[in-house]
Design an enzyme around this catalytic site. Structure first.
Site: not given
Ligand code: GLC
Ligand code: CA
Length: 577
Positions: A98, A199, A277, A335-336
């Site tokens: 990541d 990310d 993402e 995970h979100d």
């Molecule tokens: C992405 C991640 C999330 C994180 C955010 C800030 O959306 O998936 O878990 O809180 O970025 O890094």
């Protein structure tokens, strides 16, 4: 058609803190992950996406990095990482990391320098501005905790943070930032990692002239929309969010940056891959010069699936992707968003989980699984505010109490239902205290969902041929055995049906018909007529081969008798593969 490895692969997301605890301190780690590689191999996955494993003060569960070339001490050493990587590769499992580009931790040495003085050589590595009229430079919100600007008394300026104030945004217009980050990227590529999940890329740049948002909503008001007495539609709420953040997302510069990163990747042999993402097809560039994959989040948002919605999604998505010759990528959660099984009514959750998994693993595109979903883990509603680790929920709790004047109980109920922790609890390995994640007398970093004792654990499910785990194994094996499920074309059939999702996947040598009955009623499906529209079976009398049937469906000359929630795969090719 020859595909790249990441087009054929089934990916599996590991959330390191919650996956497997090797040293018994209640926190997942690399020795733990390495010890579970046999499990992943048996499951049949080809690649791992590892959520951040870097040193971090954990304000945002590792998405706040203090050293891009290190390993969080609680997860082990760099050597433990290398052992893991080699052991994964030895099992032909690839590993992607990541990469958090938008921001660092506020404790990263770069930021410590940057905030030390206005003249520090790293001052411009972050986004510092003077305040306006005694307040922040503008009215922008952070996505996580109120204003996007944090005042730093020491130097009398504000810094910008798209996420938590503990996650200051890097200034990607500064070439030194790029050079430093690309060096970190090369560090991992040299060690042999196979790629990165990028990310939060859309927030990398923001408008330089800082115009106020004119949406009329700030973060607290946006959050309150979900709970209004007459709530707006999800689509309207999404629009308001987009409007509020319009100057902070998807700004010019992004695609040039992705192209630069692609060039860094291409310095290394092998097909190192990038998955963003994001859902925007523009991130594929010309199809070859930016990202390899972005997620089909629009499909994920359609859970629980209705066949018509899936067909619409596929029609739109595949035709848009085809314009740049880019490859689809589907997922049910992460995970979100948490464990997708929690979207279903309890009485049909198991059946729906199988249908959704079957769709994920047979629709055209690279599938991403989220750890724990393969055993049907679902959300754990935490009982105490002290148990919450996801700081974004703490902000909700505090604003509910202070701004909205809600009672402690109401604010807590909101925080625990909204916190992303509910989908991040430790993995269940056995029917044993703490789900076998860590020793019985150790308090894991997040509480374990007690339903590990009701069959939601890998050991019990491995022994049960009818378990969700074994269902995943069989479907992943089918993808291997019938390559057209990975590399084939796709056409939807039976397009008027409200209950049945049916589609053909084919390549030069194989044709497989996938039939998913999303209804709680038995249904009759005229497979021969449906398939005829796309070539069907050449020999009008031949029967197809039943290659998968969830409930021993009756395959008749022209029809299938589908049980409620049934799943059937037919191989239509005349003769054998
Ligand atoms: C992405 C991640 C999330 C994180 C955010 C800030 O959306 O998936 O878990 O809180 O970025 O890094
Ligand atoms: Ca540990």
């Amino acid at each position: 058609m020859t595909l790249k490895w990441w087009q054929k692969a089934v990916f599996y997301q590991i959330y390191p803190r919650s996956f497997a605890d090797g040293n018994g301190d209640g926190i997942g780690d690399f020795p733990g992950i390495t010890s579970k590689l046999d499990y992943l191999q048996e499951l049949g996955v080809d690649a791992i996406w590892l959520s951040p494993h870097f040193p971090s003060p954990q304000y945002d569960c590792g998405y706040d990095v203090t050293d891009y070339c290190g390993v969080a001490p609680e997860y082990g050493t760099l050597q433990d990482f290398e052992v893991f990587l080699q052991a994964a590769h030895a099992r032909s499992i690839r590993v992607i990391l990541d990469l958090v580009l938008n921001h660092t931790s506020h404790l990263h040495p770069w930021f410590l320098e940057s905030r030390a003085s206005r003249h520090n050589s790293k001052r411009d590595w972050y986004i510092w501005r003077d305040g306006k009229n005694g307040g922040p430079p503008n009215n922008w919100s952070s996505l996580f905790d109120g204003s996007a600007w944090e005042f730093d008394a020491q130097t009398g300026q504000y810094y910008y943070h798209h996420f938590l104030k503990e996650q200051p945004d890097l200034n990607w217009r500064n070439p030194e930032v790029k050079a430093a980050m690309w060096e970190a990227v090369r560090f991992w590529l040299r060690l042999g990692v196979d790629g990165f999940r990028l990310d939060a890329i859309a927030s990398t740049f923001e408008r330089q002239d800082l115009p106020d948002s004119t949406s009329g909503y700030d973060l607290a008001q946006l959050r309150a929309l979900d709970r209004a007495e007459k709530p707006l539609s999800r689509a309207k709420i999404r629009k308001l969010w987009a409007k509020t953040f319009e100057h902070q997302f998807s700004q010019p510069g992004l695609h040039e940056l992705m192209k630069e990163l692609r060039l860094v990747m291409d310095e290394f042999p092998g097909d190192r891959m990038l998955v963003g993402e994001d859902e925007k097809i523009a991130f594929h560039g010309n199809g070859n010069d930016e990202l390899d994959l972005v997620f089909n989040f629009p499909l994920m948002r359609k859970i629980p699936f209705r066949p018509a919605a899936v067909r619409r999604n596929q029609a739109e998505r595949l035709s848009d992707l085809a314009k740049v010759n880019a490859w689809p990528c589907n997922t049910l959660g992460n995970h979100d968003t948490g464990h997708y099984i929690s979207h279903f009514r309890p009485e049909e959750a198991q059946a729906q989980a199988r249908l959704h998994t079957a769709a994920l693993l047979t629709l055209r595109g690279t599938p991403f699984l989220y750890n724990g979903d393969e055993i049907g883990m679902d959300h754990l509603i935490l009982e105490r505010i002290e148990d919450i680790r996801d700081v974004t929920a703490n902000w909700l709790y505090t604003t509910d109490c202070s701004l909205l004047q809600l009672s402690h109980e109401a604010a807590l109920a909101h925080a625990v239902s909204a916190t992303r922790d509910k989908g991040r609890t430790p993995m269940h390995w056995h029917n044993a205290p703490q789900g076998g994640f860590c020793p019985a007398d150790i308090r894991p970093w997040l509480p374990v969902n007690p339903n590990y004792s009701q069959g939601v654990n890998t050991a019990d499910q491995a022994n049960d041929p009818k378990s969700l785990l074994n269902f995943h194994r069989r479907l992943i094996q089918l993808r291997r055995a019938y390559p057209c499920l990975a590399d084939g074309e796709q056409a939807m059939l039976h397009e008027h049906s409200r209950h049945i999702l049916a589609f053909l996947r084919w390549n030069a040598g194989q044709r497989v018909l996938v039939t998913l009955n999303f209804s709680p009623q038995p249904r009759r499906f005229h497979w021969r007529a449906a398939a005829a529209a796309q070539g069907g079976l050449q020999d009008a009398d031949a029967l197809p081969e039943l290659i998968f049937s969830l409930s021993d469906t009756g395959l008749k000359q022209n029809t299938l008798l589908l049980a409620p929630y049934d799943i059937v795969l037919l191989m239509l090719t005349d003769g054998k593969k």
